[in-house]
Design a protein around this motif. Structure first.
Motif, mmCIF file in Angstrom:
data_model
loop_
_atom_site.group_PDB
_atom_site.id
_atom_site.type_symbol
_atom_site.label_atom_id
_atom_site.label_comp_id
_atom_site.label_asym_id
_atom_site.label_seq_id
_atom_site.Cartn_x
_atom_site.Cartn_y
_atom_site.Cartn_z
ATOM 1 N N GLU A 1 -9.398 -1.408 -3.807
ATOM 2 C CA GLU A 1 -10.115 -1.090 -5.038
ATOM 3 C C GLU A 1 -9.167 -0.977 -6.224
ATOM 4 O OE1 GLU A 1 -13.222 2.320 -6.742
ATOM 5 O OE2 GLU A 1 -12.729 2.220 -4.607
ATOM 6 N N ALA A 2 -7.936 -0.516 -5.975
ATOM 7 C CA ALA A 2 -6.953 -0.359 -7.049
ATOM 8 C C ALA A 2 -6.140 -1.623 -7.291
ATOM 9 C CB ALA A 2 -6.002 0.796 -6.717
ATOM 10 N N ARG B 1 0.839 -1.210 0.000
ATOM 11 C CA ARG B 1 0.000 0.000 0.000
ATOM 12 C C ARG B 1 0.866 1.250 0.000
ATOM 13 N NH1 ARG B 1 -3.676 1.392 5.131
ATOM 14 N NH2 ARG B 1 -1.583 1.417 6.024
ATOM 15 N N ASP C 1 -9.460 1.574 0.010
ATOM 16 C CA ASP C 1 -9.091 2.378 -1.152
ATOM 17 C C ASP C 1 -7.993 1.684 -1.951
ATOM 18 O OD1 ASP C 1 -7.305 2.697 0.945
ATOM 19 O OD2 ASP C 1 -6.960 4.847 0.577
ATOM 20 N N PHE C 2 -7.030 1.111 -1.259
ATOM 21 C CA PHE C 2 -5.972 0.341 -1.923
ATOM 22 C C PHE C 2 -6.549 -0.927 -2.544
ATOM 23 C CE2 PHE C 2 -2.504 -2.936 -1.260
ATOM 24 C CZ PHE C 2 -1.803 -2.601 -2.416
ATOM 25 N N ARG D 1 -0.844 6.831 -6.052
ATOM 26 C CA ARG D 1 -2.122 6.120 -6.006
ATOM 27 C C ARG D 1 -2.748 5.910 -7.394
ATOM 28 N NH1 ARG D 1 -4.351 6.977 -0.492
ATOM 29 N NH2 ARG D 1 -6.441 6.820 -1.375
ATOM 30 N N GLU E 1 1.005 4.319 -2.706
ATOM 31 C CA GLU E 1 0.918 5.732 -2.348
ATOM 32 C C GLU E 1 2.107 6.509 -2.897
ATOM 33 O OE1 GLU E 1 0.641 5.335 1.857
ATOM 34 O OE2 GLU E 1 -1.551 5.170 1.851
#
Length: 378
Positions: free
Chosen positions: A119-120, A78, A116-117, A86, A82
């Motif tokens: 999802e990517a 993660r 959020d991570f 992102r 970042e």
């Protein structure tokens, strides 16, 4: 050649195949023996049906100790995402995923702690064993984690994200060498009709060039291992990364220490039912064969392919940097779970065992950055 190879402790068809090849060729390099012992289709150690990894198998890897390992690696991935600002799609490529436990734990942690991570995150497992790939699918499907996972039998051509491996390179077949009268010699495996033997012969060109390029040689009278396959693999992985990171977790040393003159017998080890031995000719198809990684050559191979080395630390320091000790004080933890976590953390950080695994991180096109896992001093 049939009944003479029937024993309860080794794979008779595998032994027969190896002996037949030795008889045909008049001896084979140790590298070819190890490749057949581990990866012969349907007969080798890694292609057979026996349980290998875990407490019921022959050896224990970090993911099998506790989900905390996957959570810490997830934290590092993660942070890499970042540091790359992102991106909408971040590909995490795990090479050699074993039983699928690490993939499960990384994906579970991301869904729970970093949505959020998650999802990517697009997860790719590179697996050459159809049997292991099927087991991985079953494990992830049982947790509902297969939506953004794909399986390949070779590295992707282009990756934006990270390629990582855990104890992959030390399982690749190695050339075994010795230095006698200041000359580099290569071990060849022979068969005398009753038992395997060894002969020292002229080294293959790739073995001689390996040490010449490295500029470090084993000491007089020493045995050692050379792993050109690991260098080739690292080069391919590095070239595949368009933007992102390469993480290599494995047992190993820098070349000066790996080939030190006091290391007389090299680092070759075999594992069966959590017991180590130094005899690769016993328990054919029933034991793992491994050797430590030359991290100097690994690092240089990735750098030659355009990667920048960010640093290398022990697994103990890596996990401590990422906050593994926080798990001991998690709110609402029952006393039994607390002690189970404490034991797992101790095992993962043990400097005499899993904690001494090295973590090498390299990068391309990510700018001048620092990573938490590589922080000095823990």
């Amino acid at each position: 050649m049939s009944d003479e190879f029937e024993t309860a402790t080794e794979n008779a068809p595998l032994k027969r195949a190896i002996v037949e090849r030795i008889s045909t060729e008049g001896g084979i390099p140790f590298r070819d023996f190890m490749a057949m012992a581990l990866y012969h289709p349907g007969l080798g150690y890694y292609t057979g049906e026996r349980e290998k990894i875990g407490r019921s198998g022959d050896y224990l890897t970090s993911p099998e100790v506790s989900p905390l390992f996957g959570a810490m690696l997830g934290r590092q991935l993660r942070e890499m995402w970042e540091r790359m600002d992102r991106p909408a799609a971040f590909e995490a490529v795990e090479a050699g995923a074993g039983t699928g436990v690490l993939a499960r734990d990384i994906l579970s942690w991301a869904n729970r702690a970093a949505p959020d991570f998650a999802e990517a995150l697009h997860y790719t497992i590179v697996e050459i064993s159809p049997r292991l790939a099927e087991r991985q699918r079953e494990r992830l499907a049982a947790e509902g984690l297969t939506d953004h996972v794909r399986w390949l039998d070779e590295l992707p051509e282009v990756v934006t994200g990270a390629i990582f491996s855990n104890e992959l390179l030390d399982a690749m077949p190695v050339h075994r060498v010795a230095v006698r009268d200041s000359a580099l010699r290569e071990v060849h495996v022979t068969w005398d009709g009753a038992a395997f033997g060894e002969e020292l012969r002229d080294p293959a060109a790739e073995v001689a060039s390996y040490f010449e390029r490295l500029g470090v040689f084993p000491g007089e009278g020493c045995y050692a291992e050379a792993n050109p396959a690991a260098i080739d693999w690292i080069g391919r992985a590095a070239r595949a990364i368009d933007r992102g990171f390469l993480l290599t977790l494995d047992y190993g040393y820098e070349a000066e220490e790996l080939y030190a003159p006091w290391r007389k017998d090299g680092t070759l080890l075999c594992f069966h039912r959590h017991t180590a031995s130094s005899d690769p000719y016993a328990r054919l198809g029933r034991q793992d064969i491994t050797s430590h990684v030359d991290f100097t050559s690994v690092r240089r191979a990735a750098e030659a392919a355009g990667m920048t080395t960010l640093g290398m630390v022990s697994q103990s320091q890596f996990l401590a940097n990422l906050g593994i000790s926080e798990a001991l004080g998690a709110p609402g933890t029952e006393i039994e779970e607390h002690f189970a976590r404490r034991r797992a953390v101790m095992d993962l950080l043990d400097p005499g065992d899993l904690g001494r695994i090295k973590v090498l991180i390299q990068a391309r096109n990510v700018g001048d950055i620092s990573l938490t896992g590589l922080a000095e001093g823990g």
